[in-house]
Design a protein around this motif. Structure first.
Motif, short mmCIF file in Angstrom:
data_model
loop_
_atom_site.label_atom_id
_atom_site.label_comp_id
_atom_site.label_asym_id
_atom_site.label_seq_id
_atom_site.Cartn_x
_atom_site.Cartn_y
_atom_site.Cartn_z
N UNK A 9 0.81 -1.21 0.00
CA UNK A 9 0.00 0.00 0.00
C UNK A 9 0.85 1.27 0.00
N UNK A 10 2.03 1.21 0.60
CA UNK A 10 2.85 2.42 0.80
C UNK A 10 3.19 3.15 -0.50
N UNK A 11 3.66 2.48 -1.56
CA UNK A 11 3.97 3.22 -2.79
C UNK A 11 2.74 3.91 -3.39
N UNK A 12 1.58 3.25 -3.32
CA UNK A 12 0.34 3.86 -3.82
C UNK A 12 -0.04 5.07 -2.96
N UNK A 13 0.13 4.93 -1.66
CA UNK A 13 -0.17 6.05 -0.76
C UNK A 13 0.74 7.23 -1.03
N UNK A 14 2.03 6.94 -1.25
CA UNK A 14 2.98 8.01 -1.52
C UNK A 14 2.64 8.73 -2.82
N UNK A 15 2.27 7.98 -3.84
CA UNK A 15 1.88 8.60 -5.11
C UNK A 15 0.66 9.51 -4.92
N UNK A 16 -0.33 9.01 -4.16
CA UNK A 16 -1.53 9.81 -3.89
C UNK A 16 -1.20 11.05 -3.06
N UNK A 132 -17.06 10.83 14.10
CA UNK A 132 -16.84 12.26 13.87
C UNK A 132 -16.62 12.49 12.37
N UNK A 133 -16.91 13.68 11.87
CA UNK A 133 -16.76 13.94 10.43
C UNK A 133 -15.30 14.19 10.04
N UNK A 134 -14.50 13.16 10.17
CA UNK A 134 -13.07 13.24 9.86
C UNK A 134 -12.78 12.18 8.80
N UNK A 135 -12.21 12.62 7.67
CA UNK A 135 -11.90 11.71 6.57
C UNK A 135 -10.47 11.93 6.13
N UNK A 136 -9.77 10.84 5.80
CA UNK A 136 -8.39 11.01 5.34
C UNK A 136 -8.33 11.59 3.93
N UNK A 137 -7.30 12.39 3.67
CA UNK A 137 -7.03 12.90 2.32
C UNK A 137 -6.38 11.81 1.48
N UNK A 138 -5.59 10.98 2.14
CA UNK A 138 -4.92 9.86 1.48
C UNK A 138 -5.12 8.63 2.36
N UNK A 139 -5.55 7.52 1.74
CA UNK A 139 -5.79 6.29 2.50
C UNK A 139 -5.27 5.11 1.69
N UNK A 140 -4.66 4.16 2.40
CA UNK A 140 -4.15 2.96 1.74
C UNK A 140 -5.26 2.02 1.34
N UNK A 141 -6.20 1.75 2.23
CA UNK A 141 -7.32 0.85 1.95
C UNK A 141 -8.47 1.17 2.90
N UNK A 142 -9.68 0.88 2.45
CA UNK A 142 -10.88 1.07 3.27
C UNK A 142 -11.52 -0.29 3.49
N UNK A 143 -11.83 -0.59 4.74
CA UNK A 143 -12.45 -1.86 5.11
C UNK A 143 -13.70 -1.59 5.92
N UNK A 144 -14.66 -2.48 5.84
CA UNK A 144 -15.83 -2.44 6.71
C UNK A 144 -15.82 -3.74 7.50
#
Length: 170
Positions: A9-16, A132-144
């Motif tokens: 995930x790290x290289x994709x996160x860095x690019x984003x 709380x209404x807090x969202x990341x600007x950059x995220x590696x993955x989203x899970x539920x």
């Protein structure tokens, strides 16, 4: 469900992140990791970035809104910010975003040090369980996840993820 590999995930996160910073004309961001997992992710991101940069470390224990309910964690250490906060473009890094309360605490602490020009939030995982209404600007993955399940970051190197199941309240 298989958990993602943080190292992938790290290289994709860095690019984003680089794209996000470029879009906002931010050329000299200051990196801050939230202790402990956020620091590990920040160190790994900076390593992939390939640049020697100062890393700030926040311990938000005293700023948490559940401090009186949960007490003080025995390994609380002071925050370390080797640069000014006032007027800086900050990249705040956490490992797992769940309720948003850790990030809120981190923002409260940062503003006690000064008023940053901006704060970009980077998270390895977003568990889609915000209170709380807090969202990341950059995220590696989203899970539920089911309510009784959590994800824990293992590290510092190599980074890994594991499921944890909360004890049921029978």
């Amino acid at each position: 469900m298989t958990l993602p590999n943080p190292e992938q995930l790290l290289p994709e996160m860095l690019a984003a992140l680089n794209q996000h910073l470029t879009n906002r004309s931010i050329s000299e961001p200051r990196f801050i990791g939230i202790r402990t997992g956020g620091v590990w992710v920040a160190q790994a991101l900076l390593e992939v970035r390939g640049q020697e940069e100062a890393l700030g470390i926040l311990d938000v224990s005293f700023y948490r809104d559940d401090f009186t309910q949960n007490g003080l964690h025995p390994q609380v250490r002071p925050s370390e910010l080797p640069f000014e906060i006032e007027g800086q473009h900050l990249v705040l890094i956490d490992d797992v975003l769940m309720s948003g309360r850790t990030v809120r605490a981190a923002l409260n602490e940062l503003f006690d040090y000064g008023r940053p020009a901006s704060v970009t939030l980077v998270c390895l995982l977003d568990l889609n369980a915000r209170e709380l209404p807090i969202r990341p600007d950059v995220v590696g993955a989203t899970l539920s996840l089911p309510p009784e399940q959590r994800v824990k970051l293992l590290g510092p190197a190599p980074l890994g993820l594991e499921y944890q199941t909360l004890a049921s309240a029978n």
